[in-house]
Design a protein around this motif. Structure first.
Motif, short mmCIF file in Angstrom:
data_model
loop_
_atom_site.label_atom_id
_atom_site.label_comp_id
_atom_site.label_asym_id
_atom_site.label_seq_id
_atom_site.Cartn_x
_atom_site.Cartn_y
_atom_site.Cartn_z
N LEU A 153 4.58 2.17 -15.76
CA LEU A 153 4.27 3.60 -15.82
C LEU A 153 2.89 3.89 -15.22
CD1 LEU A 153 5.09 6.41 -16.87
CD2 LEU A 153 4.18 5.74 -19.10
N LEU A 154 1.89 3.12 -15.61
CA LEU A 154 0.54 3.32 -15.07
C LEU A 154 0.51 3.08 -13.56
CD1 LEU A 154 -1.45 1.48 -17.89
CD2 LEU A 154 -1.41 3.95 -17.48
N THR A 155 1.31 2.15 -13.10
CA THR A 155 1.38 1.87 -11.67
C THR A 155 1.94 3.06 -10.90
OG1 THR A 155 1.65 -0.51 -12.08
CG2 THR A 155 2.33 0.30 -9.92
N THR A 156 2.91 3.78 -11.49
CA THR A 156 3.46 4.96 -10.79
C THR A 156 2.41 6.03 -10.59
OG1 THR A 156 4.17 6.22 -12.78
CG2 THR A 156 5.72 4.58 -11.88
N GLN A 157 1.34 5.99 -11.39
CA GLN A 157 0.29 6.99 -11.26
C GLN A 157 -0.89 6.50 -10.43
OE1 GLN A 157 1.12 10.19 -12.57
NE2 GLN A 157 2.98 8.93 -12.55
N GLY A 158 -0.68 5.39 -9.74
CA GLY A 158 -1.67 4.92 -8.78
C GLY A 158 -2.64 3.88 -9.29
N ALA A 159 -2.53 3.48 -10.57
CA ALA A 159 -3.46 2.50 -11.12
C ALA A 159 -3.15 1.10 -10.58
CB ALA A 159 -3.38 2.49 -12.65
N ASP A 160 -4.21 0.30 -10.47
CA ASP A 160 -4.08 -1.12 -10.13
C ASP A 160 -4.03 -1.87 -11.47
OD1 ASP A 160 -4.27 -3.73 -9.30
OD2 ASP A 160 -6.22 -3.51 -8.31
N VAL A 161 -2.84 -2.30 -11.87
CA VAL A 161 -2.63 -2.86 -13.20
C VAL A 161 -2.41 -4.37 -13.13
CG1 VAL A 161 -1.19 -2.81 -15.29
CG2 VAL A 161 -1.57 -0.70 -13.99
N THR A 162 -3.14 -5.10 -13.97
CA THR A 162 -2.93 -6.54 -14.13
C THR A 162 -2.40 -6.77 -15.53
OG1 THR A 162 -4.66 -7.19 -12.57
CG2 THR A 162 -4.04 -8.80 -14.26
N ARG A 163 -1.20 -7.35 -15.62
CA ARG A 163 -0.60 -7.68 -16.92
C ARG A 163 -1.09 -9.07 -17.32
NH1 ARG A 163 2.53 -5.01 -13.61
NH2 ARG A 163 3.92 -3.33 -14.29
N GLU A 164 -1.65 -9.15 -18.50
CA GLU A 164 -2.30 -10.41 -18.89
C GLU A 164 -1.84 -10.86 -20.27
OE1 GLU A 164 -6.77 -12.38 -18.67
OE2 GLU A 164 -6.14 -10.69 -17.44
N TYR A 165 -1.67 -12.16 -20.40
CA TYR A 165 -1.29 -12.79 -21.66
C TYR A 165 -2.45 -13.69 -22.09
CZ TYR A 165 1.97 -15.11 -24.97
OH TYR A 165 2.61 -15.59 -26.09
N TYR A 166 -2.99 -13.43 -23.27
CA TYR A 166 -4.08 -14.25 -23.81
C TYR A 166 -3.46 -15.34 -24.67
CZ TYR A 166 -8.72 -15.19 -25.86
OH TYR A 166 -9.91 -15.77 -26.25
N PHE A 167 -3.61 -16.55 -24.20
CA PHE A 167 -2.92 -17.71 -24.77
C PHE A 167 -3.80 -18.31 -25.87
CE2 PHE A 167 -1.53 -22.27 -23.70
CZ PHE A 167 -0.42 -22.19 -24.52
N ASN A 168 -3.46 -18.03 -27.14
CA ASN A 168 -4.29 -18.45 -28.28
C ASN A 168 -4.11 -19.93 -28.59
OD1 ASN A 168 -3.19 -15.35 -29.30
ND2 ASN A 168 -5.36 -15.71 -29.00
#
Length: 550
Positions: A153-168
């Motif tokens: 959704l954020l990408t459709t509005q022009g944002a540069d999005v990085t999806r990140e997983y914090y590995f505990n």
């Protein structure tokens, strides 16, 4: 004329009306609100701009509304403008301007609804981040669906999005995991504070398959062997489950790396320079109360071991150094304390606290035959992502988890969400797409092609409702992105599917028998193709398939 076009027309018209009467044009807001009235008899759209401005410019709102209505009635694309109540302006759009929405959808295709509202924003979106000590539970599954949809959704509005997983992979829970694997490998009972379930037995066996001599190693080596191999195997399973669920990440960051790379020490040194660190009772403390937290936080405990927040501080700084200007954390229901804590950490580093956003997700319950489902066959004490997918499938699972606001607990009725009925929301929306796809195939067989040349023929009230619903899509995406609420897209799609079904029941799209195709057939077919495109775009944002046959 889309709602955005109409809003811009209203703004320029309002400025012109005020300027003509030497009134304060600066009072006009940057964005003028346009809404669809609940009662269609009140018009296609309505605005309360006169009510907003009346007092500010010293004019009775109803009188101002009259001036606006008179000016708007002369504008291109406006069929009628009327004053209602204390100062509302109700508008009717002419057929040509309304039909332009259909042409816009067909021209923009998969990009319809996109905007550059968030262009230039570099957003780090961290979600799921489940401990690698077991399969992803149902709460984490909610974030897997919602987080992925929010990223799209954020990408459709022009944002540069990085999806990140914090590995505990640092801390006491990993030690307990390793001890549980060792106990399982030895055929001993699960440690009192350990992890149970069939998956522990499976991983312990897999560790032994890789290292047959693991149980004969000295204790420290045995523990490290089961820890390192076990964590890798568990995380491989987590990543595979997420991938099959349609959720993939751009970056995986290991908590352990924050400590081994010196990142924690660097973060503490930076905070010490800023005067945000002090020492008391042999421990190192962060002055989080200076930045809105309810108490100061221990960063390094008196025994010299880092507290959990130490990794959080290093991780936040790491994100900022990678250039992210907004860090969104999606956390579980038991993490409310992290909201002020993380914002305080940002402020301690000298950043605007709003560089951090924390979304808290509420619990998910599964229900079958009216009774709660409480236990996984494989994981023992929790329901997992794999359990949910096995019960209702990926599409239904994602849609069910995204459909409600994350701050609301939800019950998922397994019987409902696995049914092929209109009561099942995802089936209802997907069926509309499949029905539209079938219509296009039938039209091709009849030699009827969609055309945007005569969209002014679409004057039936059900056609108008469908067109206006399509026209709402860009605003829905913009609002959903701004509020971080992808569930708005789901609810919109259900409204759109309903508007389409009602249109189809009232307006014949294809010629029957020996009837020759007409311009109206071609225009209605264009409207249907536009509707199909918008449904496909919306389902794509949710990560749900848009089937052509069902």
């Amino acid at each position: 004329m889309t709602p955005a076009d109409l809003a811009e027309l209203l703004k320029t018209t309002t400025v012109a009306v005020l300027a003509e009467r030497d009134l304060d044009t600066a009072a006009v807001p940057a964005t003028v609100t346009v809404e669809r009235p609940r009662n269609p008899e009140h018009g296609d759209y309505a605005t309360n701009i006169a009510l907003q401005l009346g007092k500010k410019v010293g004019v009775n709102p109803r009188e101002l509304a009259g001036w606006l209505a008179a000016a708007l009635a002369e504008a291109d694309g406006i069929a009628a403008a009327e004053v209602a109540g204390p100062g509302f302006v109700n508008l009717r759009i002419d057929a040509t301007a309304q039909g332009a929405i259909v042409a816009t959808v067909l021209r923009q295709g998969a990009r319809y609804g996109h905007s550059d509202t968030l262009a230039g924003r570099k957003i780090n979106l961290e979600f799921v981040s489940a401990n690698p000590t077991g399969p992803i539970h149902i709460g984490g599954t909610r974030w897997a669906a919602v987080g992925d949809a929010l990223g799209r959704l954020l990408t459709t509005q022009g944002a540069d999005v990085t999806r990140e997983y914090y590995f505990n992979d640092h801390g006491a829970q990993i030690d307990r995991f390793a001890k549980s694997l060792i106990a399982a490998a030895k055929g001993e009972p699960t440690p009192e504070d350990g992890y149970a379930g069939e998956y522990i037995q499976e991983i312990a066996a897999a560790v032994l398959a890789k290292e047959p001599q693991a149980l004969s190693l000295p204790d420290d080596e045995m523990h490290e062997t089961f820890r390192s191999i076990g964590v890798d195997l568990m995380f491989a399973h987590i990543k595979q489950s997420l991938h099959e669920f349609g959720t993939d990440f751009d970056v995986y960051t290991h908590e352990e790396s924050m400590h081994t790379s010196g990142r924690v020490d660097q973060a503490i040194a930076r905070l010490r320079e800023a005067g945000a660190i002090y020492e008391k009772d042999g421990a190192v403390w962060l002055r989080t109360t200076d930045y809105g937290d309810d108490k100061d936080r221990v960063v390094i405990k008196s025994d010299g071991q880092p507290a959990y927040i130490a990794g959080d501080l290093a991780y936040y700084l790491d994100k900022r150094e990678r250039g992210f200007d907004l860090c969104i954390y999606m956390l579980g229901a038991d993490h409310h304390g992290y909201v002020t804590r993380l914002k305080a950490a940002a402020a301690a580093f000298g950043d605007d606290p709003d560089t951090v956003e924390v979304l808290i997700g509420q619990m998910v319950n599964l229900v079958r035959d009216g009774q709660p489902v409480r236990m996984s066959k494989r994981a023992g004490t929790v329901i997992t992502l794999d359990d949910l997918v096995e019960a209702i499938g990926v599409d239904a699972a994602r849609y069910a988890l995204i459909r409600s606001s994350v701050d609301t607990p939800i019950d998922i009725d397994l019987e409902l969400w696995s049914s092929a009925t209109n009561e099942n929301p995802v089936y209802y929306v997907q069926y509309a797409h499949a029905r539209l796809s079938a219509l296009a195939r039938n039209a091709a067989d009849l030699g009827v092609t969609p055309s945007t040349e005569h969209l002014d023929l679409l004057t039936h009230d059900k056609e108008g409702t469908l067109i206006r619903t399509i026209g709402e899509f860009p605003r829905i995406l913009k609002t959903a992105a701004a509020l971080r609420e992808p569930h708005r897209v789901s609810r919109y799609l259900e409204d759109l599917a309903g508007a389409y079904h009602r249109f189809y029941d009232s307006c014949r799209v294809l010629p029957q028998g020996d009837e020759e195709p007409t311009e109206l057939h071609a225009a209605r077919l264009a409207l249907c193709e536009a509707t199909r495109q918008v449904i496909a775009n919306g389902l794509g944002i949710l990560g749900v398939s848009a089937p052509e046959r069902m």
